[in-house]
Design an enzyme around this catalytic site. Structure first.
Site, PDB file in Angstrom:
ATOM      1  N   THR A   1      -0.633   9.266   2.705  1.00  0.00           N
ATOM      2  CA  THR A   1      -0.795   7.805   2.590  1.00  0.00           C
ATOM      3  C   THR A   1      -1.396   7.307   3.905  1.00  0.00           C
ATOM      4  O   THR A   1      -1.697   8.099   4.799  1.00  0.00           O
ATOM      5  CB  THR A   1       0.564   7.095   2.416  1.00  0.00           C
TER       6      THR A   1
ATOM      7  N   ASN B   1      11.522   0.353   1.044  1.00  0.00           N
ATOM      8  CA  ASN B   1      10.497   1.375   1.267  1.00  0.00           C
ATOM      9  C   ASN B   1       9.750   1.207   2.595  1.00  0.00           C
ATOM     10  O   ASN B   1       9.233   2.180   3.138  1.00  0.00           O
ATOM     11  CB  ASN B   1       9.507   1.310   0.087  1.00  0.00           C
TER      12      ASN B   1
ATOM     13  N   ASP C   1       8.983  -9.676   6.546  1.00  0.00           N
ATOM     14  CA  ASP C   1       9.146  -8.738   7.660  1.00  0.00           C
ATOM     15  C   ASP C   1      10.581  -8.235   7.581  1.00  0.00           C
ATOM     16  O   ASP C   1      11.528  -8.988   7.845  1.00  0.00           O
ATOM     17  CB  ASP C   1       8.885  -9.450   8.994  1.00  0.00           C
ATOM     18  N   VAL C   2      10.751  -6.969   7.221  1.00  0.00           N
ATOM     19  CA  VAL C   2      12.092  -6.459   6.921  1.00  0.00           C
ATOM     20  C   VAL C   2      13.031  -6.477   8.129  1.00  0.00           C
ATOM     21  O   VAL C   2      14.248  -6.407   7.969  1.00  0.00           O
ATOM     22  CB  VAL C   2      12.057  -5.018   6.343  1.00  0.00           C
TER      23      VAL C   2
ATOM     24  N   LYS D   1      15.967   7.841   9.774  1.00  0.00           N
ATOM     25  CA  LYS D   1      16.085   8.343   8.401  1.00  0.00           C
ATOM     26  C   LYS D   1      17.443   9.012   8.148  1.00  0.00           C
ATOM     27  O   LYS D   1      17.994   8.907   7.053  1.00  0.00           O
ATOM     28  CB  LYS D   1      14.915   9.291   8.082  1.00  0.00           C
TER      29      LYS D   1
ATOM     30  N   ASP E   1       5.900  -7.536   1.817  1.00  0.00           N
ATOM     31  CA  ASP E   1       5.238  -6.751   2.870  1.00  0.00           C
ATOM     32  C   ASP E   1       4.721  -7.697   3.943  1.00  0.00           C
ATOM     33  O   ASP E   1       4.673  -8.925   3.736  1.00  0.00           O
ATOM     34  CB  ASP E   1       4.066  -5.964   2.232  1.00  0.00           C
TER      35      ASP E   1
ATOM     36  N   TYR F   1      12.068   8.250  14.464  1.00  0.00           N
ATOM     37  CA  TYR F   1      11.901   8.332  13.007  1.00  0.00           C
ATOM     38  C   TYR F   1      13.054   9.120  12.382  1.00  0.00           C
ATOM     39  O   TYR F   1      13.683   8.677  11.409  1.00  0.00           O
ATOM     40  CB  TYR F   1      10.555   9.003  12.703  1.00  0.00           C
TER      41      TYR F   1
ATOM     42  N   ARG G   1       0.852  -1.207   0.000  1.00  0.00           N
ATOM     43  CA  ARG G   1       0.000   0.000   0.000  1.00  0.00           C
ATOM     44  C   ARG G   1       0.882   1.250   0.000  1.00  0.00           C
ATOM     45  O   ARG G   1       2.117   1.165   0.071  1.00  0.00           O
ATOM     46  CB  ARG G   1      -0.925   0.000   1.211  1.00  0.00           C
TER      47      ARG G   1
HETATM   48  P1  NAP Z   1       2.396   3.232   4.550  1.00  0.00           P
HETATM   49  O1  NAP Z   1       1.262   3.662   3.681  1.00  0.00           O
HETATM   50  O2  NAP Z   1       2.141   3.005   6.010  1.00  0.00           O
HETATM   51  O3  NAP Z   1       3.063   1.934   3.911  1.00  0.00           O
HETATM   52  C1  NAP Z   1       4.135   1.301   4.531  1.00  0.00           C
HETATM   53  C2  NAP Z   1       4.037  -0.173   4.271  1.00  0.00           C
HETATM   54  O4  NAP Z   1       5.133  -0.845   4.939  1.00  0.00           O
HETATM   55  C3  NAP Z   1       2.753  -0.783   4.848  1.00  0.00           C
HETATM   56  O5  NAP Z   1       2.201  -1.714   3.959  1.00  0.00           O
HETATM   57  C4  NAP Z   1       3.267  -1.418   6.121  1.00  0.00           C
HETATM   58  O6  NAP Z   1       2.443  -2.425   6.658  1.00  0.00           O
HETATM   59  C5  NAP Z   1       4.593  -1.956   5.643  1.00  0.00           C
HETATM   60  N1  NAP Z   1       5.427  -2.411   6.745  1.00  0.00           N
HETATM   61  C6  NAP Z   1       5.452  -1.959   8.034  1.00  0.00           C
HETATM   62  N2  NAP Z   1       6.302  -2.682   8.764  1.00  0.00           N
HETATM   63  C7  NAP Z   1       6.844  -3.617   7.930  1.00  0.00           C
HETATM   64  C8  NAP Z   1       7.779  -4.661   8.104  1.00  0.00           C
HETATM   65  N3  NAP Z   1       8.320  -4.917   9.299  1.00  0.00           N
HETATM   66  N4  NAP Z   1       8.116  -5.422   7.032  1.00  0.00           N
HETATM   67  C9  NAP Z   1       7.553  -5.195   5.821  1.00  0.00           C
HETATM   68  N5  NAP Z   1       6.645  -4.238   5.599  1.00  0.00           N
HETATM   69  C10 NAP Z   1       6.288  -3.448   6.647  1.00  0.00           C
HETATM   70  O7  NAP Z   1       3.584   4.301   4.484  1.00  0.00           O
HETATM   71  P2  NAP Z   1       4.083   5.268   3.304  1.00  0.00           P
HETATM   72  O8  NAP Z   1       3.641   6.646   3.619  1.00  0.00           O
HETATM   73  O9  NAP Z   1       3.779   4.683   1.986  1.00  0.00           O
HETATM   74  O10 NAP Z   1       5.645   5.243   3.600  1.00  0.00           O
HETATM   75  C11 NAP Z   1       6.553   4.495   2.801  1.00  0.00           C
HETATM   76  C12 NAP Z   1       7.960   4.970   3.133  1.00  0.00           C
HETATM   77  O11 NAP Z   1       8.087   6.366   2.860  1.00  0.00           O
HETATM   78  C13 NAP Z   1       8.341   4.797   4.604  1.00  0.00           C
HETATM   79  O12 NAP Z   1       9.683   4.398   4.706  1.00  0.00           O
HETATM   80  C14 NAP Z   1       8.159   6.184   5.167  1.00  0.00           C
HETATM   81  O13 NAP Z   1       8.950   6.428   6.315  1.00  0.00           O
HETATM   82  C15 NAP Z   1       8.610   7.030   3.994  1.00  0.00           C
HETATM   83  N6  NAP Z   1       8.112   8.417   4.016  1.00  0.00           N
HETATM   84  C16 NAP Z   1       6.782   8.665   3.998  1.00  0.00           C
HETATM   85  C17 NAP Z   1       6.352   9.983   4.004  1.00  0.00           C
HETATM   86  C18 NAP Z   1       4.897  10.357   3.951  1.00  0.00           C
HETATM   87  O14 NAP Z   1       4.580  11.547   4.093  1.00  0.00           O
HETATM   88  N7  NAP Z   1       3.995   9.411   3.737  1.00  0.00           N
HETATM   89  C19 NAP Z   1       7.289  11.024   4.038  1.00  0.00           C
HETATM   90  C20 NAP Z   1       8.632  10.719   4.070  1.00  0.00           C
HETATM   91  C21 NAP Z   1       9.047   9.400   4.044  1.00  0.00           C
HETATM   92  P3  NAP Z   1       1.437  -1.994   7.892  1.00  0.00           P
HETATM   93  O15 NAP Z   1       0.417  -1.117   7.274  1.00  0.00           O
HETATM   94  O16 NAP Z   1       0.917  -3.295   8.425  1.00  0.00           O
HETATM   95  O17 NAP Z   1       2.303  -1.246   8.897  1.00  0.00           O
END
Ligand code: NAP
Length: 274
Positions: free
Chosen positions: A199, A100, A73-74, A168, A47, A164, A26
Site C-alpha cells: 500500500t 485502521n 484525526d484519530v 501494535k 481520515d 511501530y 486509501r
Molecule cells: P496507508 O496506505 O498509509 O493508509 C493509512 C491511512 O491512514 C492514510 O490515509 C493515512 O493518511 C491515514 N492516517 C494517518 N494518520 C491519521 C490520523 N491521525 N487520523 C486519521 N487517519 C490517518 O496504510 P495501510 O498500509 O493501508 O495501513 C493501514 C493499517 O494497516 C495501519 O494501521 C497499518 O499499521 C496496518 N498494517 C499495514 C501493513 C502493510 O504491510 N501495509 C502491515 C501490517 C499492518 P496519510 O496518508 O495522510 O498518512
C-alpha cells in the site's frame, strides 16, 4: 491455489448496518470501506486525507452505495466526538468501527526521536483507544456491535521499528482488554494482524523483497484480502468470536524462520523448487 482476488463472493450481509473506517481514504482502509459498502453497510470514511476520502465517497455513491467522508484525526479526542456526533446524526446508530489508521517510523531504537515516538503512539495506539471509547456508547445504545482493530504481525515478535512494534503489541493488548469489558454491552472486539500488504505505507520500502522472500506463500497480501477478514469480523458470521487476534500474512508468523532453516538444510523444497 488461493488467489488474491478482489471480486470474491460476499461472505456477509451488512444491510442496515452503519460503519466507521478510520484511515479509510486509501490503502487497506479504502479496500475495507469498499467491501463493507458492497456488503450493504452505510460507511463513514474517516481520515485526514480529505480529497481522496471525498472522491471515494462520491465513487461509492455513483455505484449505488452509501458512504460519506468525515475529516477525523484519530489522535484527537475532540475529532472523535465530532465524528460520533456526525454518525449519530446520519443514521442514529453505529454497528461497526474499524480502527485502521496507522503510520510507521522505520527507525531503530537508537535513532527514534521522542517526537516521532510520541506521534506514532498517538496515532496507532492512543487513536485506537480513543476510537473504542468514543464509539462504544452509540454501539451499546443500538444493541451492540463489532470493533476491529488493525494491528500487525509485528505484534508477535521483535521488529525493526520499535515505536511501530510497541504500538501494535499495545493494540493487541487493548483489544483483549476491551473485549472483556464491552462484552456486557454486546460489543465484540478483535484485531487483525497483517503481514506484508503493499500500500502507500510501504510501496517503495526496501524491505519488500526480503519480506516476500521469507513469506512461506512467497508473495505479499492484498488490501482486498485483509478487507475480507475485516468483513467477517465485522459481521454476524463471527458472532461467537471476541478478544482474538488474527494474523493474515501468508504463513509468516506460523514459522517463516523455521521454514527458511528447513529449506536451507534441504529438508523442504523452496518455493522455486516446489
Ligand atoms: P496507508 O496506505 O498509509 O493508509 C493509512 C491511512 O491512514 C492514510 O490515509 C493515512 O493518511 C491515514 N492516517 C494517518 N494518520 C491519521 C490520523 N491521525 N487520523 C486519521 N487517519 C490517518 O496504510 P495501510 O498500509 O493501508 O495501513 C493501514 C493499517 O494497516 C495501519 O494501521 C497499518 O499499521 C496496518 N498494517 C499495514 C501493513 C502493510 O504491510 N501495509 C502491515 C501490517 C499492518 P496519510 O496518508 O495522510 O498518512
Amino acid at each position: 491455489m488461493t488467489s488474491p482476488t478482489g471480486n470474491a463472493a460476499l461472505i456477509a450481509d451488512l444491510s442496515g448496518r452503519v460503519a466507521i473506517v478510520t484511515g479509510g481514504s486509501r490503502g487497506q482502509g479504502e479496500a475495507e470501506v469498499r467491501l463493507l459498502a458492497r456488503a450493504g453497510a452505510a460507511v463513514l470514511i474517516a481520515d485526514i486525507l480529505d480529497e481522496e476520502g471525498h472522491a471515494l465517497a462520491r465513487a461509492l455513491a455513483s455505484e449505488g452505495h452509501e458512504a460519506r467522508f468525515f475529516h477525523l484525526d484519530v489522535a484527537r479526542p475532540e475529532s472523535w466526538s465530532a465524528a460520533l456526533d456526525a454518525a449519530g446524526r446520519w443514521r442514529g446508530r453505529l454497528d461497526i468501527l474499524v480502527n485502521n489508521a496507522g503510520i510507521i517510523n522505520r527507525k531503530s531504537t537508537h535513532d527514534t526521536t521522542l517526537e516521532a515516538w510520541n506521534r506514532l503512539i498517538a496515532i496507532n495506539l492512543t487513536g485506537t483507544f480513543l476510537g473504542m471509547q468514543a464509539a462504544a456508547p452509540l454501539m451499546r445504545d443500538g444493541g451492540g456491535g463489532s470493533i476491529v482493530n488493525i494491528a500487525s504481525n509485528s505484534a508477535f515478535s521483535g521488529h525493526y521499528d520499535p515505536a511501530y512494534t510497541a504500538s501494535k503489541w499495545g493494540v493487541r493488548g487493548l483489544t483483549r482488554t476491551a473485549a472483556m469489558e464491552y462484552v456486557t454491552w454486546g460489543i465484540r472486539v478483535n484485531s487483525v494482524c497483517p503481514g506484508l500488504i503493499v500500500t502507500g505505507l510501504n510501496a517503495n520500502a526496501p524491505h519488500l523483497k526480503p519480506m516476500i522472500g521469507l513469506t512461506p506463500m512467497a508473495r505479499s497480501g492484498t488490501p482486498d484480502e485483509v478487507a475480507q477478514l475485516v468483513l467477517f469480523l465485522a459481521s454476524d458470521a463471527s458472532s461467537f468470536i471476541t478478544g482474538e487476534d488474527f494474523t493474515i500474512d501468508g504463513g509468516f508468523t506460523a514459522g517463516a524462520a523455521y521454514r527458511r532453516v528447513a529449506v536451507e538444510s534441504g529438508l523442504l523444497p523452496s518455493a522455486e523448487q516446489a
